[in-house]
Design a protein around this motif. Structure first.
Motif, PDB file in Angstrom:
ATOM      1  N   ASN A  24     -46.973  36.813   4.131  1.00 47.58           N
ATOM      2  CA  ASN A  24     -47.155  35.499   3.500  1.00 47.58           C
ATOM      3  C   ASN A  24     -46.387  34.411   4.241  1.00 47.58           C
ATOM      4  O   ASN A  24     -46.835  33.264   4.296  1.00 47.58           O
ATOM      5  N   PHE A  25     -45.256  34.766   4.838  1.00 46.60           N
ATOM      6  CA  PHE A  25     -44.518  33.806   5.655  1.00 46.60           C
ATOM      7  C   PHE A  25     -45.369  33.377   6.850  1.00 46.60           C
ATOM      8  O   PHE A  25     -45.466  32.188   7.159  1.00 46.60           O
ATOM      9  N   GLU A  26     -46.003  34.343   7.520  1.00 44.08           N
ATOM     10  CA  GLU A  26     -46.867  34.013   8.664  1.00 44.08           C
ATOM     11  C   GLU A  26     -48.059  33.173   8.223  1.00 44.08           C
ATOM     12  O   GLU A  26     -48.466  32.246   8.930  1.00 44.08           O
ATOM     13  N   ALA A  27     -48.608  33.466   7.055  1.00 46.06           N
ATOM     14  CA  ALA A  27     -49.714  32.650   6.528  1.00 46.06           C
ATOM     15  C   ALA A  27     -49.226  31.220   6.298  1.00 46.06           C
ATOM     16  O   ALA A  27     -49.923  30.252   6.631  1.00 46.06           O
ATOM     17  N   ALA A  28     -48.025  31.075   5.750  1.00 43.92           N
ATOM     18  CA  ALA A  28     -47.460  29.747   5.502  1.00 43.92           C
ATOM     19  C   ALA A  28     -47.264  28.991   6.815  1.00 43.92           C
ATOM     20  O   ALA A  28     -47.596  27.801   6.911  1.00 43.92           O
ATOM     21  N   MET A  29     -46.748  29.669   7.828  1.00 40.72           N
ATOM     22  CA  MET A  29     -46.546  29.014   9.123  1.00 40.72           C
ATOM     23  C   MET A  29     -47.884  28.596   9.744  1.00 40.72           C
ATOM     24  O   MET A  29     -47.995  27.516  10.325  1.00 40.72           O
ATOM     25  N   THR A  30     -48.891  29.431   9.594  1.00 42.99           N
ATOM     26  CA  THR A  30     -50.214  29.092  10.115  1.00 42.99           C
ATOM     27  C   THR A  30     -50.762  27.847   9.424  1.00 42.99           C
ATOM     28  O   THR A  30     -51.285  26.933  10.077  1.00 42.99           O
ATOM     29  N   VAL A  31     -50.619  27.782   8.102  1.00 44.87           N
ATOM     30  CA  VAL A  31     -51.125  26.626   7.353  1.00 44.87           C
ATOM     31  C   VAL A  31     -50.333  25.364   7.712  1.00 44.87           C
ATOM     32  O   VAL A  31     -50.911  24.294   7.888  1.00 44.87           O
ATOM     33  N   ILE A  32     -49.033  25.495   7.862  1.00 41.38           N
ATOM     34  CA  ILE A  32     -48.218  24.332   8.251  1.00 41.38           C
ATOM     35  C   ILE A  32     -48.621  23.855   9.638  1.00 41.38           C
ATOM     36  O   ILE A  32     -48.784  22.656   9.870  1.00 41.38           O
ATOM     37  N   ARG A  33     -48.820  24.803  10.583  1.00 44.69           N
ATOM     38  CA  ARG A  33     -49.246  24.426  11.933  1.00 44.69           C
ATOM     39  C   ARG A  33     -50.623  23.770  11.929  1.00 44.69           C
ATOM     40  O   ARG A  33     -50.870  22.848  12.698  1.00 44.69           O
ATOM     41  N   MET A  34     -51.504  24.227  11.061  1.00 46.38           N
ATOM     42  CA  MET A  34     -52.848  23.629  11.042  1.00 46.38           C
ATOM     43  C   MET A  34     -52.814  22.231  10.445  1.00 46.38           C
ATOM     44  O   MET A  34     -53.658  21.402  10.749  1.00 46.38           O
ATOM     45  N   ASP A  35     -51.813  21.928   9.628  1.00 45.95           N
ATOM     46  CA  ASP A  35     -51.731  20.639   8.953  1.00 45.95           C
ATOM     47  C   ASP A  35     -50.816  19.646   9.679  1.00 45.95           C
ATOM     48  O   ASP A  35     -51.058  18.449   9.628  1.00 45.95           O
TER      49      ASP A  35
END
Length: 177
Positions: free
Chosen positions: A106-117
């Motif tokens: 879930n941390f990696e998912a959060a980082m991916t979403v932050i990077r996409m935004d």
């Protein structure tokens, strides 16, 4: 029938025949059928989703479904607060130390979403989620309910919440997301 004299009085005259009259009402608007709206929205959603790759969309879905699957847990609340922070950071600031509540997936998912935004927001997070699901429900309305239920500072009052139905989704096993 009167002719336009381009006077202020003419702008309120429904009988004006001058096609150049700035006060002339537009042609009657054709109401969009349900099928036309669905086709238009599918096109809009496809254009929004084209900005993102499958990994980014899967990460966003994962974070969106986490509070639904694990409501009231530290991981579920953190995912909700992160998405609320991306939705409206002024109203719902996100404490980065809350990321410690996530497991690595879930941390990696959060980082991916932050990077996409973060570098260039192509579409707001609630708009992307609306495009992913394409079901006509408003993720923005749902986020407002989340903020209210989490009692976050900046939330709207109960009477300000939408009474439209919220999205119900069958939660898949996260190993497939």
């Amino acid at each position: 029938m009167s002719r336009c004299t381009n006077s202020a009085a003419c702008h309120h005259d429904p009988d004006c025949e001058d096609v150049n009259c700035p006060g002339r009402p537009d042609e009657p608007v054709q109401r969009e059928t349900r099928f036309q709206r669905a086709a238009r929205m599918a096109d809009v959603n496809a254009r929004i989703l084209a900005y993102f790759d499958d990994e980014q969309l899967a990460a966003l879905r994962r974070l969106y479904e986490l509070p639904k699957r694990h409501s009231g847990t530290s991981g579920g609340n953190t995912a909700a607060k992160l998405l609320l922070g991306l939705y409206n950071g002024l109203r719902f600031p996100f404490d980065l130390t809350d990321l410690r509540c996530f497991d690595m997936v879930n941390f990696e998912a959060a980082m991916t979403v932050i990077r996409m935004d973060a570098p260039r927001c192509r579409a707001e997070v609630h708009t992307v989620l609306d495009a992913i699901y394409g079901d006509g429900f408003s993720t923005g309305d749902e986020f407002e309910h989340w903020a209210f239920n989490l009692r976050l500072k900046g939330r709207c009052k109960k009477e300000g919440l939408s009474d439209r139905p919220l999205r119900y989704i069958e939660l898949e096993d996260f190993r497939h997301v």
